[in-house]
Structures are given as C-alpha cells and as structure tokens.
Scaffold this motif. Sequence first.
Motif, PDB file in Angstrom:
ATOM      1  N   ILE A 107       0.827  -1.192  -0.128  1.00  0.00           N
ATOM      2  CA  ILE A 107      -0.070   0.224  -0.024  1.00  0.00           C
ATOM      3  C   ILE A 107       1.012   1.226  -0.062  1.00  0.00           C
ATOM      4  N   LEU A 108       2.064   1.319   0.741  1.00  0.00           N
ATOM      5  CA  LEU A 108       2.761   2.510   0.864  1.00  0.00           C
ATOM      6  C   LEU A 108       3.556   2.340  -0.576  1.00  0.00           C
ATOM      7  N   TYR A 109       3.855   1.658  -1.179  1.00  0.00           N
ATOM      8  CA  TYR A 109       4.820   1.468  -2.343  1.00  0.00           C
ATOM      9  C   TYR A 109       3.690   2.099  -3.462  1.00  0.00           C
ATOM     10  N   LEU A 110       2.462   1.555  -3.471  1.00  0.00           N
ATOM     11  CA  LEU A 110       1.578   2.269  -4.510  1.00  0.00           C
ATOM     12  C   LEU A 110       1.155   3.366  -4.040  1.00  0.00           C
ATOM     13  N   LEU A 111       1.057   4.089  -3.022  1.00  0.00           N
ATOM     14  CA  LEU A 111       0.748   5.629  -2.871  1.00  0.00           C
ATOM     15  C   LEU A 111       2.091   6.316  -3.282  1.00  0.00           C
ATOM     16  N   ALA A 112       3.217   5.661  -2.917  1.00  0.00           N
ATOM     17  CA  ALA A 112       4.502   6.483  -3.285  1.00  0.00           C
ATOM     18  C   ALA A 112       4.448   6.503  -4.853  1.00  0.00           C
ATOM     19  N   MET A 113       4.271   5.412  -5.525  1.00  0.00           N
ATOM     20  CA  MET A 113       4.418   5.523  -7.103  1.00  0.00           C
ATOM     21  C   MET A 113       3.476   6.519  -7.472  1.00  0.00           C
ATOM     22  N   LEU A 114       2.125   6.426  -6.887  1.00  0.00           N
ATOM     23  CA  LEU A 114       1.245   7.618  -7.538  1.00  0.00           C
ATOM     24  C   LEU A 114       1.412   8.968  -7.358  1.00  0.00           C
ATOM     25  N   ALA A 115       2.176   9.177  -6.101  1.00  0.00           N
ATOM     26  CA  ALA A 115       2.740  10.440  -5.694  1.00  0.00           C
ATOM     27  C   ALA A 115       3.796  10.801  -6.625  1.00  0.00           C
ATOM     28  N   GLY A 116       4.642   9.939  -7.013  1.00  0.00           N
ATOM     29  CA  GLY A 116       5.932  10.382  -7.818  1.00  0.00           C
ATOM     30  C   GLY A 116       5.579  10.375  -9.194  1.00  0.00           C
ATOM     31  N   VAL A 117       4.660   9.767  -9.718  1.00  0.00           N
ATOM     32  CA  VAL A 117       4.231   9.975 -11.201  1.00  0.00           C
ATOM     33  C   VAL A 117       3.301  11.085 -11.240  1.00  0.00           C
ATOM     34  N   SER A 118       2.515  11.472 -10.205  1.00  0.00           N
ATOM     35  CA  SER A 118       2.059  12.995 -10.352  1.00  0.00           C
ATOM     36  C   SER A 118       2.848  13.992 -10.361  1.00  0.00           C
ATOM     37  N   ALA A 119       3.820  14.053  -9.719  1.00  0.00           N
ATOM     38  CA  ALA A 119       4.756  15.151  -9.598  1.00  0.00           C
ATOM     39  C   ALA A 119       5.257  15.182 -10.928  1.00  0.00           C
ATOM     40  N   ALA A 120       5.791  14.135 -11.565  1.00  0.00           N
ATOM     41  CA  ALA A 120       6.463  14.077 -12.799  1.00  0.00           C
ATOM     42  C   ALA A 120       5.356  14.553 -13.777  1.00  0.00           C
ATOM     43  N   MET A 198       6.280   8.975   1.761  1.00  0.00           N
ATOM     44  CA  MET A 198       5.888   7.235   1.496  1.00  0.00           C
ATOM     45  C   MET A 198       7.162   6.401   1.454  1.00  0.00           C
ATOM     46  N   VAL A 199       8.170   7.092   0.797  1.00  0.00           N
ATOM     47  CA  VAL A 199       9.689   6.315   0.546  1.00  0.00           C
ATOM     48  C   VAL A 199      10.201   5.931   2.179  1.00  0.00           C
TER      49      VAL A 199
END
Length: 216
Positions: A107-120, A198-199
């Motif tokens: 769950i934390l990994y999924l949230l981190a990926m969503l946040a990172g992709v959103s930032a980019a 998240m990371v």
Amino acid sequence: MCPEPPSTQRDRICHPSSSAEFAPREKDSKELAARLECADADVLPQVLEIVRSSLDAEQRRTPVIDARATALVGTAGLSITVAFTFGASMVRNDLGLTGCWLYILPILYLLAMLAGVSAAGLSLFSLLVRQDYPVVDADAVFREEAFEMEDPSLQLRCYQRQIAVHLWTVCQSLTSRHIRKAKLIRRAQVAFFFFLLMVTLIGVVIAMSSTIKTGN
C-alpha cells in the motif's frame, strides 16, 4: 480634458489603504484605453516605461519557472526509477515479510508511485508548448490610424496610448500563464514531498520488519 479628481479620490490614488489593491487583476483593453484618455502628455511616457518594465520582468520569469519545472521532472523521474527497482524485490518477497507487513508495504509502495508519477506529470504538463503564447502584434505596433493624424503631438499621444495598452495586454497574458504554471509546479512539489514521505515510511516498515524477524 478630464476634470480634476476630488481630494478623496486623489488620496485613494496616491495613498492606497491596503496592499491588496496591488493584486494582479486583468483589465480589458478598452477599459485601459479609456483610462489613458485622461492622461497628460507628460504622464504617458512614464506609463509606457512602467509597462515595458513589467513586460520585461514577466519575460525574465519564464525561464526561471521553466527551469524549476525541468529540475522537478528530472528529480521525480530519477526517484521513480530507483523506487521501481525496489518493487521487484517486494513482489518476490526477498525481504522476508510476514503478517500484516505483507499488506502495509504494498500500500505504501503504491501511494509512493502514484505521488511520484503525479509530481512528474504535473511538472511536465507545466512545460507543454502552446500555440497561444502572447507576443507583440505587428498590427498594434504599425497601426495606420495612429500615423495618419496631422497633429504631431496628438499622433504621439495616440501612439503611446495604444502601445501601452497593447504591451500591458501581452504582460497580463504572460502573468496569467505564469500563475497557472506556478500552481502546477506547486502541486507537483507537494506530490513529490508526499512521495518522499511514503519512501521514508517504506524504509521504516522494512526496518521494523527486519527487527521483529531478527528478534524471533
């Protein structure tokens, strides 16, 4: 000639009561032209100089904002690439997670990926090249109506007035453009901060899981 403004209006113009009155508000070109109808011949050059300075300032802001967005795109992209390499280990469960950690970490990994992709994505969206970039129009600079006047002083006033209005319209467009970009970059920064959070939590979960596993 326009009548002399009352003392109350003069005080409001020369001594504004609040800095909020200086907030950028877009004005129609016809309204600006109507206001300059009352301007004296000695005032118009000063107005034109202020407009030029404002336009130059907005043009200098463009590369600064784009540089921030570009830096954020690169940083977010590199961070996401590193985080994706950790995903393979999590899928194979090389970390030896058990119990509730098997659900918390994904769950934390999924949230981190969503946040990172959103930032980019937000940063990249702010850098999109558009066709409606505001530029100085040749028809406004070489307007025949202003050159056909016989009175030189009247011709100069008319030309300064129309150039000031046109340049201010371009400046307003640039300002609106920069505000939109700044909002996108701000959201991207918040998303990237959430990604880092998240990371960090993922690292804490891995450390806690390892400690529990070692104790057992």
